[in-house]
Write a protein that holds these residues in place. Structure first.
Motif, mmCIF file in Angstrom:
data_model
loop_
_atom_site.group_PDB
_atom_site.id
_atom_site.type_symbol
_atom_site.label_atom_id
_atom_site.label_comp_id
_atom_site.label_asym_id
_atom_site.label_seq_id
_atom_site.Cartn_x
_atom_site.Cartn_y
_atom_site.Cartn_z
ATOM 1 N N ARG A 17 18.614 -13.838 2.544
ATOM 2 C CA ARG A 17 18.154 -13.644 3.923
ATOM 3 C C ARG A 17 16.642 -13.420 3.966
ATOM 4 N N LEU A 18 16.134 -12.670 2.999
ATOM 5 C CA LEU A 18 14.698 -12.374 2.971
ATOM 6 C C LEU A 18 13.889 -13.658 2.795
ATOM 7 N N TYR A 19 14.334 -14.531 1.900
ATOM 8 C CA TYR A 19 13.601 -15.774 1.644
ATOM 9 C C TYR A 19 13.800 -16.788 2.761
ATOM 10 N N ALA A 20 14.981 -16.767 3.380
ATOM 11 C CA ALA A 20 15.265 -17.743 4.437
ATOM 12 C C ALA A 20 14.659 -17.343 5.770
ATOM 13 N N GLU A 21 14.523 -16.032 6.007
ATOM 14 C CA GLU A 21 14.088 -15.571 7.325
ATOM 15 C C GLU A 21 13.318 -14.253 7.219
ATOM 16 N N PRO A 22 12.097 -14.254 6.690
ATOM 17 C CA PRO A 22 11.301 -13.021 6.617
ATOM 18 C C PRO A 22 10.953 -12.526 8.014
ATOM 19 N N ASN A 23 11.035 -11.213 8.215
ATOM 20 C CA ASN A 23 10.758 -10.633 9.533
ATOM 21 C C ASN A 23 9.465 -9.838 9.572
ATOM 22 N N HIS A 24 8.872 -9.591 8.422
ATOM 23 C CA HIS A 24 7.586 -8.869 8.386
ATOM 24 C C HIS A 24 6.479 -9.877 8.076
ATOM 25 N N LEU A 52 0.819 -1.209 0.000
ATOM 26 C CA LEU A 52 0.000 0.000 0.000
ATOM 27 C C LEU A 52 0.863 1.275 0.000
ATOM 28 N N GLY A 53 1.837 1.299 -0.914
ATOM 29 C CA GLY A 53 2.636 2.508 -1.118
ATOM 30 C C GLY A 53 3.856 2.641 -0.237
ATOM 31 N N LYS A 54 4.022 1.757 0.741
ATOM 32 C CA LYS A 54 5.158 1.868 1.653
ATOM 33 C C LYS A 54 6.038 0.628 1.572
ATOM 34 N N MET A 55 7.315 0.809 1.845
ATOM 35 C CA MET A 55 8.242 -0.319 1.898
ATOM 36 C C MET A 55 8.179 -0.923 3.293
ATOM 37 N N VAL A 56 7.984 -2.256 3.347
ATOM 38 C CA VAL A 56 7.851 -2.904 4.653
ATOM 39 C C VAL A 56 9.052 -3.765 5.020
ATOM 40 N N GLU A 57 9.823 -4.224 4.014
ATOM 41 C CA GLU A 57 11.015 -5.021 4.318
ATOM 42 C C GLU A 57 12.005 -4.932 3.175
ATOM 43 N N PHE A 106 10.804 2.270 9.787
ATOM 44 C CA PHE A 106 11.539 1.394 8.871
ATOM 45 C C PHE A 106 12.976 1.369 9.369
ATOM 46 N N ARG A 107 13.310 0.346 10.144
ATOM 47 C CA ARG A 107 14.591 0.344 10.864
ATOM 48 C C ARG A 107 15.436 -0.870 10.484
ATOM 49 N N GLU A 108 16.734 -0.743 10.740
ATOM 50 C CA GLU A 108 17.663 -1.833 10.444
ATOM 51 C C GLU A 108 17.623 -2.833 11.591
ATOM 52 N N ILE A 109 17.277 -4.084 11.273
ATOM 53 C CA ILE A 109 17.188 -5.123 12.307
ATOM 54 C C ILE A 109 18.346 -6.107 12.212
ATOM 55 N N ALA A 148 9.759 -2.678 8.683
ATOM 56 C CA ALA A 148 8.836 -1.728 9.292
ATOM 57 C C ALA A 148 7.729 -2.495 9.984
ATOM 58 N N CYS A 149 8.030 -2.999 11.182
ATOM 59 C CA CYS A 149 7.051 -3.746 11.964
ATOM 60 C C CYS A 149 7.393 -3.594 13.442
ATOM 61 N N HIS A 150 6.384 -3.318 14.285
ATOM 62 C CA HIS A 150 6.618 -3.196 15.728
ATOM 63 C C HIS A 150 7.085 -4.514 16.323
ATOM 64 N N TYR A 151 6.680 -5.622 15.695
ATOM 65 C CA TYR A 151 6.979 -6.945 16.255
ATOM 66 C C TYR A 151 7.822 -7.764 15.275
ATOM 67 N N ALA A 152 8.764 -7.098 14.614
ATOM 68 C CA ALA A 152 9.633 -7.770 13.647
ATOM 69 C C ALA A 152 10.418 -8.882 14.333
ATOM 70 N N ALA A 153 10.372 -10.066 13.715
ATOM 71 C CA ALA A 153 11.090 -11.234 14.227
ATOM 72 C C ALA A 153 11.090 -12.277 13.127
ATOM 73 N N PRO A 154 12.049 -13.203 13.145
ATOM 74 C CA PRO A 154 12.041 -14.258 12.122
ATOM 75 C C PRO A 154 10.726 -15.044 12.141
ATOM 76 N N PHE A 155 10.081 -15.141 10.999
ATOM 77 C CA PHE A 155 8.792 -15.831 10.863
ATOM 78 C C PHE A 155 7.825 -15.405 11.972
ATOM 79 N N PRO A 156 7.390 -14.142 11.949
ATOM 80 C CA PRO A 156 6.562 -13.624 13.057
ATOM 81 C C PRO A 156 5.189 -14.288 13.169
ATOM 82 N N ILE A 157 4.639 -14.805 12.051
ATOM 83 C CA ILE A 157 3.333 -15.481 12.099
ATOM 84 C C ILE A 157 3.572 -16.955 12.454
ATOM 85 N N LYS A 158 3.179 -17.325 13.664
ATOM 86 C CA LYS A 158 3.359 -18.710 14.097
ATOM 87 C C LYS A 158 2.149 -19.543 13.654
ATOM 88 N N GLU A 159 2.294 -20.866 13.726
ATOM 89 C CA GLU A 159 1.224 -21.741 13.266
ATOM 90 C C GLU A 159 -0.085 -21.489 14.033
#
Length: 340
Positions: free
Chosen positions: A247-254, A236-241, A314-317, A324-335
């Motif tokens: 690294r992006l494919y192996a460990e998405p953080n958004h 929606l017009g903004k960069m999120v990751e 939008f910060r360097e993690i 750009a996520c308050h809860y950025a973490a590797p694979f943030p959506i759990k099962e």
């Protein structure tokens, strides 16, 4: 001496708005605008392929057109080889466009049906006054051979070619001036899957041969993976990751990146059958009236109250990895968050 650390292209806080008329908003009569691109910043280095991905309507193509000043940005800066494009006069802008070319999405609409492919490919040389007529013909024949077309077909018209062949004509046209940067606006999305691989391999071969940098715009993450050095994800017009592709494919953080990757098919039936596909709720909100706070919170499986109130930075993690996520973490959506 030239600065070897200077990026070829630098985009700073790019905004692009389009007026959509006027009406009452919040009890006041005001002009309505669509914020197609909102505060985008990134760099592309010489010879690099920078992938830009996201859903249809997220502002990817608008970003490419704004960089080229085909649709000048509303605000923000675009620097090409250290020079501010917005401060260029018509003559300087024309000279800049000799070094920055465009491959369009539709191989049918982007070629003039009344011109031969020889005239289409040589047109940039004519516009920029490069070479004699004989030199242009020789250059066109050479490039037709490079992109896998028969040089003897130089006098044929676009309707005599298939979609994949037409896109090769478009690619030849973009390379005729040997530019330093080519903006590829979904160059394979209109082609059959079998032809997509051929065109992607051609683009990689041409990049090796000429050292050209690409801004590669696409909505298919599996396509971007095969050609990009770094990948940025838009919503929606903004960069999120933003990260290097491995690294992006192996460990998405958004969570949005993770959802997109879950939709990419894996050519292993056993793995594919046991994967948990993340289905996002609802449709993307209207860019005329985007949500407050994080624009993704209305569809995010892990959204909290903070997400609707505060816009995430939008910060360097990690090293070169931005999110750009308050809860950025590797694979943030759990099962447990996935509605099975």
């Amino acid at each position: 001496m030239a600065d070897t650390n200077m990026p070829l292209l630098k985009v700073e806080h790019l905004h692009k708005e389009f007026p959509t008329g006027s009406g009452f908003m919040g009890g006041k009569f005001s002009k309505k605008v669509v914020s197609a691109v909102n505060d985008l910043s990134f760099e592309i280095r010489a010879g690099e392929t920078f992938g830009l991905v996201g859903e249809s309507g997220c502002g990817k193509s608008t970003t490419g057109r704004a960089i080229m000043h085909l649709d000048p940005p509303t605000s923000g800066k675009v620097y090409f080889e250290g020079r501010d494009i917005s401060k260029m006069n018509k003559k300087e802008l024309k000279a800049m466009r000799r070094e920055m070319q465009f491959i369009f999405q539709d191989p049918y609409a982007s070629l003039n049906p009344r011109m031969t492919i020889g005239e289409i490919i040589s047109e940039p040389m004519v516009i920029h006054g490069v070479g004699t007529p004989e030199e242009r013909i020789e250059r066109v024949r050479e490039l037709l051979d490079v992109v896998g077309l028969n040089p003897e077909h130089i006098n044929r018209y676009p309707h005599e070619f298939s979609g994949g062949q037409r896109q090769r004509v478009g690619i030849a046209r973009s390379f005729i001036l040997r530019p330093k940067l080519i903006i590829c606006d979904e160059p394979v999305s209109a082609l059959d899957v079998s032809i997509q691989a051929q065109v992607l391999n051609l683009l990689k071969d041409l990049q090796k041969q000429y050292g050209t940098a690409y801004l590669f715009i696409a909505h298919d993450l599996s396509v971007v993976q095969h050609i990009s050095d770094r990948v940025a994800v838009m919503y929606l017009g903004k960069m999120v990751e933003l990260s290097d592709w491995k690294r992006l494919y192996a460990e998405p953080n958004h969570p949005y990146t993770q959802a997109l990757l879950s939709a990419v098919p894996i050519p292993d039936p056993d793995v594919q059958q046991n994967r948990k596909r993340i289905i996002l709720a609802g449709d993307p909100p209207s860019p005329i009236d985007p949500p407050s706070g994080c624009r993704f919170h209305t569809r995010c499986p892990i959204a909290q109250a903070k997400c609707s109130e505060e816009t995430p930075e939008f910060r360097e993690i990690g090293d070169g990895h931005f999110c750009a996520c308050h809860y950025a973490a590797p694979f943030p959506i759990k099962e447990s968050h996935i509605d099975l």
